[in-house]
Scaffold this motif. Structure first.
Motif, mmCIF file in Angstrom:
data_model
loop_
_atom_site.group_PDB
_atom_site.id
_atom_site.type_symbol
_atom_site.label_atom_id
_atom_site.label_comp_id
_atom_site.label_asym_id
_atom_site.label_seq_id
_atom_site.Cartn_x
_atom_site.Cartn_y
_atom_site.Cartn_z
ATOM 1 N N GLY A 133 -15.976 31.370 -13.270
ATOM 2 C CA GLY A 133 -17.055 31.157 -12.310
ATOM 3 C C GLY A 133 -17.701 29.815 -12.619
ATOM 4 O O GLY A 133 -17.126 28.980 -13.337
ATOM 5 N N MET A 134 -18.899 29.612 -12.110
ATOM 6 C CA MET A 134 -19.567 28.316 -12.319
ATOM 7 C C MET A 134 -19.699 27.999 -13.806
ATOM 8 O O MET A 134 -19.501 26.855 -14.228
ATOM 9 C CB MET A 134 -20.951 28.336 -11.640
ATOM 10 N N ALA A 135 -20.024 29.011 -14.628
ATOM 11 C CA ALA A 135 -20.219 28.752 -16.060
ATOM 12 C C ALA A 135 -18.892 28.370 -16.721
ATOM 13 O O ALA A 135 -18.803 27.346 -17.421
ATOM 14 C CB ALA A 135 -20.833 29.980 -16.742
ATOM 15 N N GLY A 136 -17.854 29.176 -16.526
ATOM 16 C CA GLY A 136 -16.565 28.926 -17.176
ATOM 17 C C GLY A 136 -15.942 27.612 -16.708
ATOM 18 O O GLY A 136 -15.359 26.861 -17.512
ATOM 19 N N LEU A 137 -16.071 27.315 -15.416
ATOM 20 C CA LEU A 137 -15.508 26.060 -14.903
ATOM 21 C C LEU A 137 -16.243 24.861 -15.485
ATOM 22 O O LEU A 137 -15.636 23.839 -15.812
ATOM 23 C CB LEU A 137 -15.596 26.038 -13.364
ATOM 24 N N SER A 138 -17.565 24.987 -15.624
ATOM 25 C CA SER A 138 -18.349 23.874 -16.187
ATOM 26 C C SER A 138 -17.964 23.664 -17.649
ATOM 27 O O SER A 138 -17.875 22.521 -18.127
ATOM 28 C CB SER A 138 -19.851 24.154 -16.071
ATOM 29 N N ALA A 139 -17.731 24.767 -18.364
ATOM 30 C CA ALA A 139 -17.289 24.662 -19.753
ATOM 31 C C ALA A 139 -15.923 23.968 -19.812
ATOM 32 O O ALA A 139 -15.695 23.073 -20.638
ATOM 33 C CB ALA A 139 -17.212 26.049 -20.389
ATOM 34 N N ALA A 140 -15.021 24.365 -18.925
ATOM 35 C CA ALA A 140 -13.669 23.786 -18.933
ATOM 36 C C ALA A 140 -13.710 22.300 -18.591
ATOM 37 O O ALA A 140 -12.976 21.490 -19.170
ATOM 38 C CB ALA A 140 -12.776 24.536 -17.944
ATOM 39 N N LEU A 141 -14.584 21.925 -17.650
ATOM 40 C CA LEU A 141 -14.704 20.499 -17.296
ATOM 41 C C LEU A 141 -15.124 19.698 -18.520
ATOM 42 O O LEU A 141 -14.560 18.656 -18.835
ATOM 43 C CB LEU A 141 -15.768 20.327 -16.202
ATOM 44 N N ARG A 142 -16.152 20.178 -19.206
ATOM 45 C CA ARG A 142 -16.677 19.440 -20.359
ATOM 46 C C ARG A 142 -15.614 19.336 -21.454
ATOM 47 O O ARG A 142 -15.371 18.269 -22.017
ATOM 48 C CB ARG A 142 -17.930 20.151 -20.892
ATOM 49 N N LEU A 143 -14.962 20.466 -21.760
ATOM 50 C CA LEU A 143 -14.022 20.462 -22.891
ATOM 51 C C LEU A 143 -12.779 19.636 -22.590
ATOM 52 O O LEU A 143 -12.260 18.948 -23.468
ATOM 53 C CB LEU A 143 -13.649 21.905 -23.240
ATOM 54 N N SER A 144 -12.314 19.703 -21.347
ATOM 55 C CA SER A 144 -11.127 18.904 -21.012
ATOM 56 C C SER A 144 -11.494 17.426 -21.045
ATOM 57 O O SER A 144 -10.690 16.576 -21.437
ATOM 58 C CB SER A 144 -10.549 19.310 -19.657
ATOM 59 N N ASP A 145 -12.732 17.120 -20.675
ATOM 60 C CA ASP A 145 -13.200 15.736 -20.744
ATOM 61 C C ASP A 145 -13.250 15.244 -22.194
ATOM 62 O O ASP A 145 -13.037 14.069 -22.482
ATOM 63 C CB ASP A 145 -14.610 15.688 -20.126
#
Ligand SMILES: Cc1cc2nc3c(=O)[nH]c(=O)nc-3n(C[C@H](O)[C@H](O)[C@H](O)COP(=O)(O)OP(=O)(O)OC[C@H]3O[C@@H](n4cnc5c(N)ncnc54)[C@H](O)[C@@H]3O)c2cc1C
Length: 438
Positions: A36-48
């Protein structure tokens, strides 16, 4: 009216194929459970940050609460600024209001950086008083914004005709920095970005258990250095932290596109995102193609243990709305859908590192897309490095053992819905907690 989530309908025009489920045992630096919004935001940051990320979701990305939401991007998600100010004082209110404001900035920056098509619209918030006691609430909100030097316009009943086409409201406060979004298309757009970055995403993949560093699913498993759980409707079989979360039900409806005349009747000025002062409030905004998105609920169903899907609640929400806006009586509503919002007892998220397994973090009960975006990003940054982060102070607001009105054990006598509803009311209207534990 069809029982169907409108955002799923809008998804048919997007080119984001479903990712196949996990069917083998794989490894990663970090596995995120819940997209969801939380998991996707986490994935964006970590992949970055260069981590090897695996993201799994039992639905599609954004397919649960995020993709059912009305897409209001406003800092005010269930808790008004005046209510946070009463509970935590000026410094705490300022720190906490930064959470959704930063969450909104993260979402907007992501849309801009990657050209995500998600009907992002600029829409000021308008908080409307239904009656004289609501007028007091609205005035308190305006005063809270003045105290913290945040921009606002306060309207008395006589000025309201400039902004809203109903004569019955008793006052309102308006503020900028708010937006509307199709959160399901946003989620699927983020999925595309993550795939391009090499993140391995498995949809229709439910995590059943965490076993040390391994997240087990039906067809496989992921072994990772770190695990971040951003899942909703968690069960106690999965984690005892599920006890900290319950849900509130709300309904949404979507109309045929309004004519320009109808839009002008509803919003004599710019289209705004609106909600009113009732305890179970109504909320509405326009989509980019001028459809009216109208939401609300009922006292009986808000804290129901199981989802209610009957159209009656949505029909009542529409009747109440049309009672205020008779000029819209001919507007047809096409679809309605209910959704359960995960929440904690005081409507603030719970973010924690499991003391028995410090490589596992939980992000739970985020009420509001901006709060979820911030908390997912927060957990991700703290998973990678604790030295360079400046915002540890939020743990004291989000820790699971912060002060609540009624303890969890009282559920055994009173039931979970009653304990959560009483705690919610206490947190909104009475709780004072100026010195959170350090
Ligand atoms: C009808 C409705 C209207 C709303 N309107 C607004 C609004 O206008 N503005 C606003 O800010 N907020 C709104 N909200 C609230 C908002 O949608 C949520 O607060 C927010 O989406 C929470 O995001 P999340 O990532 O924490 O949770 P979710 O979006 O629920 O994400 C959790 C994910 O975890 C997955 N999952 C769960 N268990 C497992 C498992 N075991 N294994 C793998 N995956 C799992 C789920 O499938 C889901 O995708 C609304 C909610 C509803 C229901």
């Amino acid at each position: 009216m069809l029982l169907q989530n409108w955002w799923y309908t809008t998804l048919l025009s997007s080119r984001n194929p479903i990712q196949p489920p996990l069917t083998s045992d794989i490894t990663a630096d970090i596995v995120i459970v819940g997209a969801g919004m939380a998991g996707l935001s986490a994935a964006l940051r970590l992949s970055d940050m260069g981590s090897r990320v695996v993201l799994i979701d039992r639905n599609i990305c954004g397919g649960s609460t995020t993709g059912k939401s009305a897409g209001f991007l406003t800092p005010d998600s269930e808790l008004e600024l005046s209510q946070i100010l009463r509970r935590f004082g000026q410094q705490g209110a300022h720190e906490l209001w930064q959470v959704p404001e930063n969450g909104i900035a993260l979402i907007r920056d992501t849309v801009a950086a990657h050209g995500i098509e998600c009907d992002l619209l600029t829409q000021d918030s308008l908080f409307l008083a239904n009656d004289p006691s609501g007028a007091k609430d609205v005035h308190e909100e305006a005063e809270a914004r003045r105290r913290l030097a945040y921009p606002l316009i306060e309207y008395g009943a006589a000025d309201l005709a400039k902004v809203i086409g109903a004569p019955t409201y008793k006052g309102a406060v308006r503020y900028p920095g708010c937006f509307g979004i199709d959160a399901l298309r946003y989620s699927q757009g983020v999925k595309r970005v993550l795939l391009e970055r090499g993140v391995r995403i498995f949809e229709s993949t439910e995590a059943h258990a965490i076993d040390g560093h391994r997240v087990r699913t039906h067809g496989g498993s992921v072994i990772a250095d770190k695990i971040i759980v951003c899942a909703d409707k968690l069960t106690t079989a999965f984690s005892p932290y599920a006890e900290n979360v319950f849900h509130a039900e709300t309904f949404l409806t979507i109309s045929e596109p309004l004519t320009d005349k109808e839009v002008a009747g509803l919003f004599p000025g710019d289209p705004l995102q609106c909600w009113d002062t009732d305890l179970v409030y109504s909320y509405w905004r326009l989509t980019g193609d001028q459809r009216l998105l109208l939401g609300g609920g009922s006292m009986l169903t808000t804290y129901a243990r199981n989802a209610v899907t009957s159209p009656r609640v949505a029909e009542r929400v529409i009747r109440k709305f049309l009672g205020k806006f008779p000029a819209l009586a001919k507007v047809e509503f096409l679809q309605y859908w209910p959704g359960l919002i995960d929440m904690t007892r005081d409507l603030f998220p719970t973010v924690l590192r499991d003391p028995d397994a410090p490589w596992v973090q939980f992000v739970l009960g985020c009420v509001g897309l901006p709060w979820a975006a911030f908390c997912g990003d927060f957990a991700a940054r703290h998973a990678r490095s604790t030295e360079t982060q400046q915002d540890h102070l939020y743990y004291r607001y989000f820790r699971p053992d912060r002060p609540f009105f009624m303890p969890l054990w009282s559920e055994k006598i009173l039931s979970k819905p009653i304990v959560f509803s009483l705690n919610n009311v206490w947190a909104k209207y009475y709780q004072r907690d100026n010195k959170p534990a350090a």
